[in-house]
Design a protein around this motif. Structure first.
Motif, PDB file in Angstrom:
ATOM      1  N   TYR A   1       0.829  -1.209   0.000  1.00  0.00           N
ATOM      2  CA  TYR A   1       0.000   0.000   0.000  1.00  0.00           C
ATOM      3  C   TYR A   1       0.864   1.261   0.000  1.00  0.00           C
ATOM      4  CZ  TYR A   1      -4.135  -2.865   0.993  1.00  0.00           C
ATOM      5  OH  TYR A   1      -5.166  -3.770   0.920  1.00  0.00           O
ATOM      6  N   ALA A   2       2.009   1.184   0.652  1.00  0.00           N
ATOM      7  CA  ALA A   2       2.889   2.353   0.750  1.00  0.00           C
ATOM      8  C   ALA A   2       3.543   2.710  -0.576  1.00  0.00           C
ATOM      9  CB  ALA A   2       3.967   2.116   1.813  1.00  0.00           C
ATOM     10  N   THR A   3       3.446   1.826  -1.559  1.00  0.00           N
ATOM     11  CA  THR A   3       4.048   2.136  -2.857  1.00  0.00           C
ATOM     12  C   THR A   3       3.265   3.190  -3.636  1.00  0.00           C
ATOM     13  OG1 THR A   3       2.864   0.306  -3.926  1.00  0.00           O
ATOM     14  CG2 THR A   3       5.086  -0.162  -3.084  1.00  0.00           C
TER      15      THR A   3
ATOM     16  N   GLY B   1      -7.388   5.287   0.685  1.00  0.00           N
ATOM     17  CA  GLY B   1      -7.357   3.958   1.287  1.00  0.00           C
ATOM     18  C   GLY B   1      -5.951   3.417   1.414  1.00  0.00           C
ATOM     19  N   ALA B   2      -5.122   3.628   0.395  1.00  0.00           N
ATOM     20  CA  ALA B   2      -3.740   3.144   0.429  1.00  0.00           C
ATOM     21  C   ALA B   2      -2.930   3.874   1.497  1.00  0.00           C
ATOM     22  CB  ALA B   2      -3.085   3.317  -0.940  1.00  0.00           C
TER      23      ALA B   2
ATOM     24  N   ASN C   1      -2.298   2.107   9.135  1.00  0.00           N
ATOM     25  CA  ASN C   1      -3.207   1.427  10.059  1.00  0.00           C
ATOM     26  C   ASN C   1      -2.846  -0.028  10.295  1.00  0.00           C
ATOM     27  OD1 ASN C   1      -4.679   3.768  10.307  1.00  0.00           O
ATOM     28  ND2 ASN C   1      -6.358   3.119   8.984  1.00  0.00           N
ATOM     29  N   ARG C   2      -2.171  -0.651   9.344  1.00  0.00           N
ATOM     30  CA  ARG C   2      -1.843  -2.070   9.486  1.00  0.00           C
ATOM     31  C   ARG C   2      -0.630  -2.304  10.393  1.00  0.00           C
ATOM     32  NH1 ARG C   2      -3.099  -6.430   6.221  1.00  0.00           N
ATOM     33  NH2 ARG C   2      -5.076  -6.191   5.145  1.00  0.00           N
ATOM     34  N   LEU C   3       0.151  -1.264  10.622  1.00  0.00           N
ATOM     35  CA  LEU C   3       1.362  -1.410  11.427  1.00  0.00           C
ATOM     36  C   LEU C   3       1.082  -1.074  12.889  1.00  0.00           C
ATOM     37  CD1 LEU C   3       3.927   0.272   9.015  1.00  0.00           C
ATOM     38  CD2 LEU C   3       3.588  -2.179   9.404  1.00  0.00           C
TER      39      LEU C   3
ATOM     40  N   ILE D   1      -9.704   0.151  -0.433  1.00  0.00           N
ATOM     41  CA  ILE D   1     -10.948   0.904  -0.255  1.00  0.00           C
ATOM     42  C   ILE D   1     -11.869   0.180   0.713  1.00  0.00           C
ATOM     43  CG2 ILE D   1     -12.967   1.861  -1.416  1.00  0.00           C
ATOM     44  CD1 ILE D   1     -11.291   2.048  -3.966  1.00  0.00           C
ATOM     45  N   ALA D   2     -11.971  -1.143   0.565  1.00  0.00           N
ATOM     46  CA  ALA D   2     -12.803  -1.934   1.474  1.00  0.00           C
ATOM     47  C   ALA D   2     -12.300  -1.811   2.906  1.00  0.00           C
ATOM     48  CB  ALA D   2     -12.810  -3.393   1.036  1.00  0.00           C
ATOM     49  N   GLU D   3     -10.981  -1.834   3.061  1.00  0.00           N
ATOM     50  CA  GLU D   3     -10.395  -1.717   4.394  1.00  0.00           C
ATOM     51  C   GLU D   3     -10.670  -0.333   4.986  1.00  0.00           C
ATOM     52  OE1 GLU D   3      -5.933  -2.206   6.312  1.00  0.00           O
ATOM     53  OE2 GLU D   3      -6.565  -3.501   4.646  1.00  0.00           O
ATOM     54  N   MET D   4     -10.562   0.691   4.153  1.00  0.00           N
ATOM     55  CA  MET D   4     -10.851   2.058   4.602  1.00  0.00           C
ATOM     56  C   MET D   4     -12.294   2.185   5.065  1.00  0.00           C
ATOM     57  SD  MET D   4     -10.743   5.590   2.364  1.00  0.00           S
ATOM     58  CE  MET D   4     -12.067   5.031   1.267  1.00  0.00           C
TER      59      MET D   4
END
Length: 255
Positions: free
Chosen positions: A161-163, A184-185, A191-193, A238-241
């Motif tokens: 995502y960070a790319t 979202g990215a 958020n995942r870290l 987007i789904a995660e956001m």
């Protein structure tokens, strides 16, 4: 020996944000198959300057290495051109043939107003990041890199995502001019870290609401954004956001 050929261009010319624009025809007879698309535009500008009839075409760029996200062009109706996972600056003229007509336009969205010609104002992205795209830490020396254990699958997904380079192709391709893939990215990679977990709810609310305030449209799951993203970022961001936003909103989180 490099092959040279001719192409016909239809380039969007616009003097300023409040001025009308139009497509202007140009022909180049000395296009080299090894040129990048931006180098071809350089040649076009050299020709325009030599003729002395009008100003050269304004277009945005920086690194020309597919890293910075500045080269935001719509080429024949597709953001960044015909090649998947390729920025405009990494698109080469060997993908075109003698006599081809190429239409070059700026990214079009209410939140990306045209500055001049092919240059648009993408500062809306900066404002989205400013409200939450960071991790608050105490000042002082940096902590040891291995002091917080992180599962490799989590680290790998966060890196994917960070790319995101913030080019805006997702906005240009979306029928709604949505910035959901970008936002979202930017949210997911923090958020995942574990370092981003304490501010996850506040960050999500702030960045989503800023995205809406900037005038971007909503996502309708067309997935056009994923199709043109030069880094191949999945719409799963987007789904995660959306999940995180709903959880934060139901928890009564405020900015």
């Amino acid at each position: 020996m490099a092959e040279e050929f001719s192409i016909h261009l239809k380039v969007w010319r616009q003097e300023g944000p409040d001025q009308p624009g139009k497509l202007v025809d140009y022909t180049l007879n000395n296009v080299n198959e090894h040129m990048s698309f931006l180098e071809m535009l350089d040649v076009l500008n050299e020709q325009i300057v030599a003729e002395g009839k009008e100003d050269p075409v304004e277009f945005d760029y920086d690194c020309r290495e597919g890293i910075c996200g500045s080269c935001n062009l719509v080429i024949n109706g597709r953001a960044h051109g015909p090649k998947a996972m390729t920025c405009t600056c990494q698109l080469h003229m060997r993908n075109y043939s003698d006599g081809d007509t190429i239409v070059v336009e700026p990214f079009r969205a209410k939140a990306f107003p045209v500055i001049k010609d092919l240059v648009v104002d993408r500062s809306a992205f900066d404002r989205i990041v400013e409200v939450g795209g960071y991790v608050s830490i105490k000042t002082g020396s940096a902590p040891d890199a291995n002091s917080i254990p992180i599962d490799k699958s989590v680290a790998d997904t966060a890196f994917d995502y960070a790319t995101c380079i913030g080019c805006g192709a997702c906005v240009a391709a979306c029928p709604n001019s949505s910035a959901s893939l970008f936002t979202g990215a930017k949210l997911a990679h923090l958020n995942r870290l574990p370092q981003g977990e304490p501010e996850r709810k506040k960050r999500t609310i702030a960045m989503v609401e800023q995205m809406e305030e900037e005038g971007f449209g909503d996502c309708s799951n067309y997935a056009e954004c994923e199709a043109v993203c030069p880094k191949g970022i999945s719409i799963s961001a987007i789904a995660e956001m959306r999940r995180n936003y709903m959880k934060a909103a139901l928890a009564g989180e405020e900015v």
